[in-house]
Design an enzyme around this catalytic site. Structure first.
Site, short mmCIF file in Angstrom:
data_model
loop_
_atom_site.label_atom_id
_atom_site.label_comp_id
_atom_site.label_asym_id
_atom_site.label_seq_id
_atom_site.Cartn_x
_atom_site.Cartn_y
_atom_site.Cartn_z
N PHE A 15 0.82 -1.21 0.00
CA PHE A 15 0.00 0.00 0.00
C PHE A 15 0.86 1.26 0.00
CE2 PHE A 15 -1.85 -3.53 2.39
CZ PHE A 15 -2.96 -3.81 1.61
N GLY A 41 4.94 -1.48 10.56
CA GLY A 41 4.04 -1.94 9.49
C GLY A 41 4.81 -2.36 8.25
N GLY A 70 -1.38 -9.05 10.27
CA GLY A 70 -2.29 -8.16 9.55
C GLY A 70 -3.05 -7.22 10.47
N SER A 119 4.21 -3.66 17.98
CA SER A 119 4.92 -2.38 17.95
C SER A 119 5.30 -1.84 19.33
CB SER A 119 4.02 -1.38 17.21
OG SER A 119 4.44 -0.07 17.40
N ASP A 136 3.03 3.26 10.11
CA ASP A 136 2.10 2.73 9.10
C ASP A 136 1.55 1.38 9.56
OD1 ASP A 136 0.69 2.73 6.69
OD2 ASP A 136 2.34 1.88 5.54
N HIS A 139 -4.45 1.28 12.23
CA HIS A 139 -4.99 2.64 12.18
C HIS A 139 -6.22 2.83 13.07
CE1 HIS A 139 -2.02 3.42 9.28
NE2 HIS A 139 -2.69 3.23 8.18
N HIS A 164 1.69 7.66 7.50
CA HIS A 164 0.96 7.32 6.28
C HIS A 164 -0.55 7.34 6.54
CE1 HIS A 164 0.33 4.71 2.51
NE2 HIS A 164 0.72 5.92 2.15
N ASP A 165 -1.31 7.49 5.46
CA ASP A 165 -2.78 7.45 5.50
C ASP A 165 -3.36 8.60 6.32
OD1 ASP A 165 -2.87 4.92 3.98
OD2 ASP A 165 -1.96 4.09 5.79
N1 SAH Z 1 3.99 -0.32 4.93
C1 SAH Z 1 3.26 -1.36 4.23
C2 SAH Z 1 1.80 -1.49 4.64
C3 SAH Z 1 1.57 -1.75 6.11
S1 SAH Z 1 -0.04 -2.42 6.41
C4 SAH Z 1 3.39 -1.19 2.72
O1 SAH Z 1 4.19 -0.36 2.27
O2 SAH Z 1 2.72 -1.87 1.97
C5 SAH Z 1 -0.07 -2.40 8.17
C6 SAH Z 1 0.76 -3.48 8.84
O3 SAH Z 1 0.81 -3.16 10.23
C7 SAH Z 1 0.20 -4.90 8.75
O4 SAH Z 1 1.12 -5.76 8.12
C8 SAH Z 1 -0.05 -5.32 10.21
O5 SAH Z 1 0.29 -6.67 10.51
C9 SAH Z 1 0.86 -4.37 10.97
N2 SAH Z 1 0.41 -4.09 12.34
C10 SAH Z 1 -0.82 -3.71 12.74
N3 SAH Z 1 -0.85 -3.53 14.07
C11 SAH Z 1 0.39 -3.81 14.54
C12 SAH Z 1 0.99 -3.82 15.84
N4 SAH Z 1 0.30 -3.48 16.92
N5 SAH Z 1 2.28 -4.18 15.94
C13 SAH Z 1 3.00 -4.52 14.84
N6 SAH Z 1 2.49 -4.52 13.58
C14 SAH Z 1 1.20 -4.17 13.43
MG MG Z 2 -0.51 2.82 4.84
#
Ligand code: SAH
Ligand code: MG
Length: 207
Positions: A15, A41, A70, A119, A136, A139, A164-165
């Protein structure tokens, strides 16, 4: 940015549109002079190729953190679910194999440190002064704020925060990333240095 790396980024699932990726790359080049780069992310490594390329150019590393299960929108039945990313053994989403293939194709295995963790847990183990934090991950409002508060103590003065977003209009997307963007600018004194699509790049004041 190197054409070969750009081709790998474009081919990876994910994304991060090319123009936003290139803004991330340029921010990473500047941030690399301050300290290591960090991404929350990883997903399948699309944005990690842009930031990894910047880390390589700056002689530093990118640490990319993801639990690889995810976000909310990637789960079965949700809008961004991808059946090809389900691990048949666990039945859960698992984006780690795809991340590793992307980094291998990019030749960035020695520059990108992949951390499989939540995270906030990873933040509690960080002892470095980071040159860049790119947010990222999840959200939801609670996760976005938790990521921001957990990682900001590790961002060096003069370092870059990328988010992002970010959508100021609720009709375009969720408001959680916009919420932390406002917190950074209005409460914490960050200045905006770049904006492309939904990507915002801010700089922490030097003192
Ligand atoms: N940066 C990526 C898109 C990230 S999508 C790109 O360029 O395509 C968001 C990601 O955040 C997902 O893979 C999800 O597993 C991760 N994520 C969501 N919550 C999280 C958390 N609490 N700790 C670690 N990773 C997390
Ligand atoms: Mg994003």
């Amino acid at each position: 940015m190197d054409d070969g790396l750009l081709a790998v980024a474009e081919a990876a699932k994910g994304f991060m549109p090319r123009q936003e990726g290139l803004t991330l790359y340029r921010a990473g080049l500047q941030a690399g002079t301050v300290g290591p780069l960090l991404e929350i992310g990883s997903y399948c490594g699309k944005s990690a190729v842009y930031l990894g390329a910047a880390a390589r150019a700056g002689g530093t590393v990118l640490v990319t953190v993801d639990h690889h299960r995810g976000s909310e929108e990637h789960q079965p039945g949700e809008g961004y679910h991808d059946r090809e990313l389900v691990d048949p053994y666990t039945g859960c989403l698992d984006t780690l194999p795809a991340l590793r293939r992307t980094l291998h194709d990019a030749g960035l295995d020695d520059v990108v440190v992949a951390v499989v963790a939540d995270s906030v847990t990873a933040a509690s183990l960080c002892r470095d002064r980071l040159g860049m934090v790119f947010l990222d991950g999840s959200h939801t409002p609670a996760s976005a704020i938790a990521d921001y508060e957990a990682w900001m103590p590790h961002l060096a003065p003069g370092g870059m925060l990328a988010i992002h977003d970010v959508f100021s209009d609720p009709r375009e997307g969720g408001q959680a990333p916009f919420g932390i963007y406002r917190r950074a600018r209005q409460r914490d004194g960050f200045e905006e240095v770049a904006a492309t699509g939904s990507l915002r790049v801010l700089r922490r004041p030097s003192s």
